[in-house]
Design a protein around this motif. Sequence first.
Motif, PDB file in Angstrom:
ATOM      1  N   ILE A   1       7.861   2.043  -2.830  1.00 44.58           N
ATOM      2  CA  ILE A   1       7.899   0.906  -1.901  1.00 44.58           C
ATOM      3  C   ILE A   1       8.765   1.265  -0.696  1.00 44.58           C
ATOM      4  O   ILE A   1       9.686   2.077  -0.772  1.00 44.58           O
ATOM      5  CB  ILE A   1       8.376  -0.406  -2.555  1.00 44.58           C
ATOM      6  CG1 ILE A   1       9.874  -0.398  -2.839  1.00 44.58           C
ATOM      7  CG2 ILE A   1       7.595  -0.742  -3.800  1.00 44.58           C
ATOM      8  CD1 ILE A   1      10.419  -1.811  -2.989  1.00 44.58           C
TER       9      ILE A   1
ATOM     10  N   PRO B   1      -0.508  -4.225  -5.721  1.00 45.75           N
ATOM     11  CA  PRO B   1      -0.543  -3.780  -7.122  1.00 45.75           C
ATOM     12  C   PRO B   1      -1.901  -3.172  -7.486  1.00 45.75           C
ATOM     13  O   PRO B   1      -2.934  -3.563  -6.931  1.00 45.75           O
ATOM     14  CB  PRO B   1      -0.312  -5.081  -7.913  1.00 45.75           C
ATOM     15  CG  PRO B   1       0.383  -5.992  -6.959  1.00 45.75           C
ATOM     16  CD  PRO B   1      -0.225  -5.664  -5.612  1.00 45.75           C
TER      17      PRO B   1
ATOM     18  N   HIS C   1       6.064   3.738  -7.456  1.00 43.44           N
ATOM     19  CA  HIS C   1       5.511   2.744  -6.529  1.00 43.44           C
ATOM     20  C   HIS C   1       5.775   3.086  -5.059  1.00 43.44           C
ATOM     21  O   HIS C   1       5.078   2.586  -4.188  1.00 43.44           O
ATOM     22  CB  HIS C   1       6.112   1.373  -6.824  1.00 43.44           C
ATOM     23  CG  HIS C   1       5.914   0.909  -8.235  1.00 43.44           C
ATOM     24  ND1 HIS C   1       4.727   1.066  -8.907  1.00 43.44           N
ATOM     25  CD2 HIS C   1       6.756   0.288  -9.114  1.00 43.44           C
ATOM     26  CE1 HIS C   1       4.841   0.570 -10.124  1.00 43.44           C
ATOM     27  NE2 HIS C   1       6.056   0.109 -10.284  1.00 43.44           N
TER      28      HIS C   1
ATOM     29  N   LEU D   1       9.803  -4.579  -7.934  1.00 41.12           N
ATOM     30  CA  LEU D   1       9.728  -4.741  -6.480  1.00 41.12           C
ATOM     31  C   LEU D   1      10.979  -5.443  -5.961  1.00 41.12           C
ATOM     32  O   LEU D   1      11.580  -5.037  -4.954  1.00 41.12           O
ATOM     33  CB  LEU D   1       8.479  -5.545  -6.099  1.00 41.12           C
ATOM     34  CG  LEU D   1       7.127  -4.928  -6.493  1.00 41.12           C
ATOM     35  CD1 LEU D   1       5.983  -5.886  -6.144  1.00 41.12           C
ATOM     36  CD2 LEU D   1       6.906  -3.578  -5.811  1.00 41.12           C
TER      37      LEU D   1
ATOM     38  N   HIS E   1      -1.838  -3.024 -13.209  1.00 37.11           N
ATOM     39  CA  HIS E   1      -0.533  -3.713 -13.209  1.00 37.11           C
ATOM     40  C   HIS E   1      -0.693  -5.177 -13.602  1.00 37.11           C
ATOM     41  O   HIS E   1      -0.055  -6.067 -13.032  1.00 37.11           O
ATOM     42  CB  HIS E   1       0.111  -3.626 -11.815  1.00 37.11           C
ATOM     43  CG  HIS E   1       0.588  -2.263 -11.447  1.00 37.11           C
ATOM     44  ND1 HIS E   1       0.423  -1.719 -10.202  1.00 37.11           N
ATOM     45  CD2 HIS E   1       1.231  -1.331 -12.190  1.00 37.11           C
ATOM     46  CE1 HIS E   1       0.941  -0.496 -10.173  1.00 37.11           C
ATOM     47  NE2 HIS E   1       1.432  -0.234 -11.361  1.00 37.11           N
TER      48      HIS E   1
ATOM     49  N   PHE F   1       3.370  -4.513  -0.807  1.00 38.59           N
ATOM     50  CA  PHE F   1       2.900  -3.699  -1.938  1.00 38.59           C
ATOM     51  C   PHE F   1       1.611  -4.291  -2.495  1.00 38.59           C
ATOM     52  O   PHE F   1       1.516  -5.493  -2.735  1.00 38.59           O
ATOM     53  CB  PHE F   1       3.968  -3.669  -3.044  1.00 38.59           C
ATOM     54  CG  PHE F   1       3.649  -2.705  -4.151  1.00 38.59           C
ATOM     55  CD1 PHE F   1       3.902  -1.354  -3.994  1.00 38.59           C
ATOM     56  CD2 PHE F   1       3.066  -3.143  -5.336  1.00 38.59           C
ATOM     57  CE1 PHE F   1       3.583  -0.441  -4.995  1.00 38.59           C
ATOM     58  CE2 PHE F   1       2.742  -2.242  -6.340  1.00 38.59           C
ATOM     59  CZ  PHE F   1       3.014  -0.884  -6.171  1.00 38.59           C
TER      60      PHE F   1
ATOM     61  N   LEU G   1       6.458  -5.537 -12.963  1.00 38.89           N
ATOM     62  CA  LEU G   1       6.253  -4.985 -11.625  1.00 38.89           C
ATOM     63  C   LEU G   1       6.966  -5.849 -10.590  1.00 38.89           C
ATOM     64  O   LEU G   1       7.612  -5.339  -9.672  1.00 38.89           O
ATOM     65  CB  LEU G   1       4.756  -4.901 -11.290  1.00 38.89           C
ATOM     66  CG  LEU G   1       4.486  -4.411  -9.870  1.00 38.89           C
ATOM     67  CD1 LEU G   1       4.925  -2.961  -9.679  1.00 38.89           C
ATOM     68  CD2 LEU G   1       3.002  -4.547  -9.517  1.00 38.89           C
TER      69      LEU G   1
ATOM     70  N   GLY H   1      10.594   3.151  -8.664  1.00 35.83           N
ATOM     71  CA  GLY H   1      10.249   2.002  -7.824  1.00 35.83           C
ATOM     72  C   GLY H   1      10.108   2.365  -6.355  1.00 35.83           C
ATOM     73  O   GLY H   1       9.198   1.894  -5.675  1.00 35.83           O
TER      74      GLY H   1
END
Lengths: 156, 156
Positions: free
Chosen positions: B30, B45, B28, B64, B49, B43, B60, B19
Motif C-alpha cells: 500500500i 482487494p 499488499h 490497511l 480477500h 487499495f 485485510l 502490508g
Amino acid sequence: MTQKAFQDYYAEDFSHCYGCGKLNEHGHQIKSFWDGDESVAKFLPSDHHTAIPGFVYGGLIASLIDCHGTGTAAAATYRGQNREMDTEPILRFVTASLKIDFLAPTPIGVELEIRGKVLEITSRKVIVEALVIAGSKVCAKGNIVAVPMPATMMKS
Amino acid sequence: MTQKAFQDYYAEDFSHCYGCGKLNEHGHQIKSFWDGDESVAKFLPSDHHTAIPGFVYGGLIASLIDCHGTGTAAAATYRGQNREMDTEPILRFVTASLKIDFLAPTPIGVELEIRGKVLEITSRKVIVEALVIAGSKVCAKGNIVAVPMPATMMKS
C-alpha cells in the motif's frame, strides 16, 4: 487430536474466508479447537508475513485474532445451546469491533498459539479475549466483540 | 499525483512489510500520500480477500488501517520537524494498539480509500484515526496508537 475444527463445521458458503475458510486456497485456513473452556489455534507464519525482518506483521496477528475470535464466539454459542456446530439453525458471527494491544514484537519462524477465552456471552454479542503467544511469551492481546451475522450477509 | 508515497521513503531494511513494503512481492504494497492535513491510500482487494462471498475479510481491513496508520504517524512526525522523510535520523513507527469498529460490511470489487487523520502527536506516540471507505460509505473506523520503533527492532 480427534476434535473437528470449528471452521470445518462451517457450511460451504461460509468457508471462503481468507483467514479461516477451508475452501480459500490462498488463505490462512486457521483451525480452532476447544481446550477445556478455552479455544486454541496454532499457526506458523510464512517468511513473507513479515513487518521488518525477523518479526511478524501486525495485520496477520489481527487476522488470526479476528477469525479465531469469531470462530470461538460461534462455538461457544452452540455449546451454550447444547448442540453440535453442524445443526440448524446455522450460527455465524462477524466482528463488530476488534482491539489489539501489541505487547511485544512477534518473532517470525515460530509456531504461534492463539488462545481464546469467552468473557461475555448473550444472544446479541459474544466478547472474546484472544492471546497470541510465541513460545511462552504473550506478544499480543486481542478483544473481539462478535455479533450474529446480519441476515443480509447470510443470504449471499 | 507527483508526490512520493510515504512508504517509498522507507529504507530498504524497512521495506519488507507484508502490508506496505515495496520489496515484499507477496504483500499488499500500500502507498500513502498527504492530501492536505489528511493522509490517503487506495487499495483494491483481490477476490480471494473475502470473508464471505461479496465482502472483504476483516484482517485485510486491519492491515490497511495498521500500515496506513504507522505510515501517517511517521510522515506527520517528519512534517512536524520540517524535514523530508529521507533525512536522518530515520523515524519508523510500530503499532502499540489498534482498535477497529466495523461499521458496515465492506463490499469486494471496489477500490477502497483509507483516509487518515492525526488526532494527537507527541515525541512518544502518535494517535491516528483511519477510515476505510467504499464509494461514499464508511465501512470501518480505526484508531491506531503508533510509537517509535524500539531500538532492538531498528538494529535487525
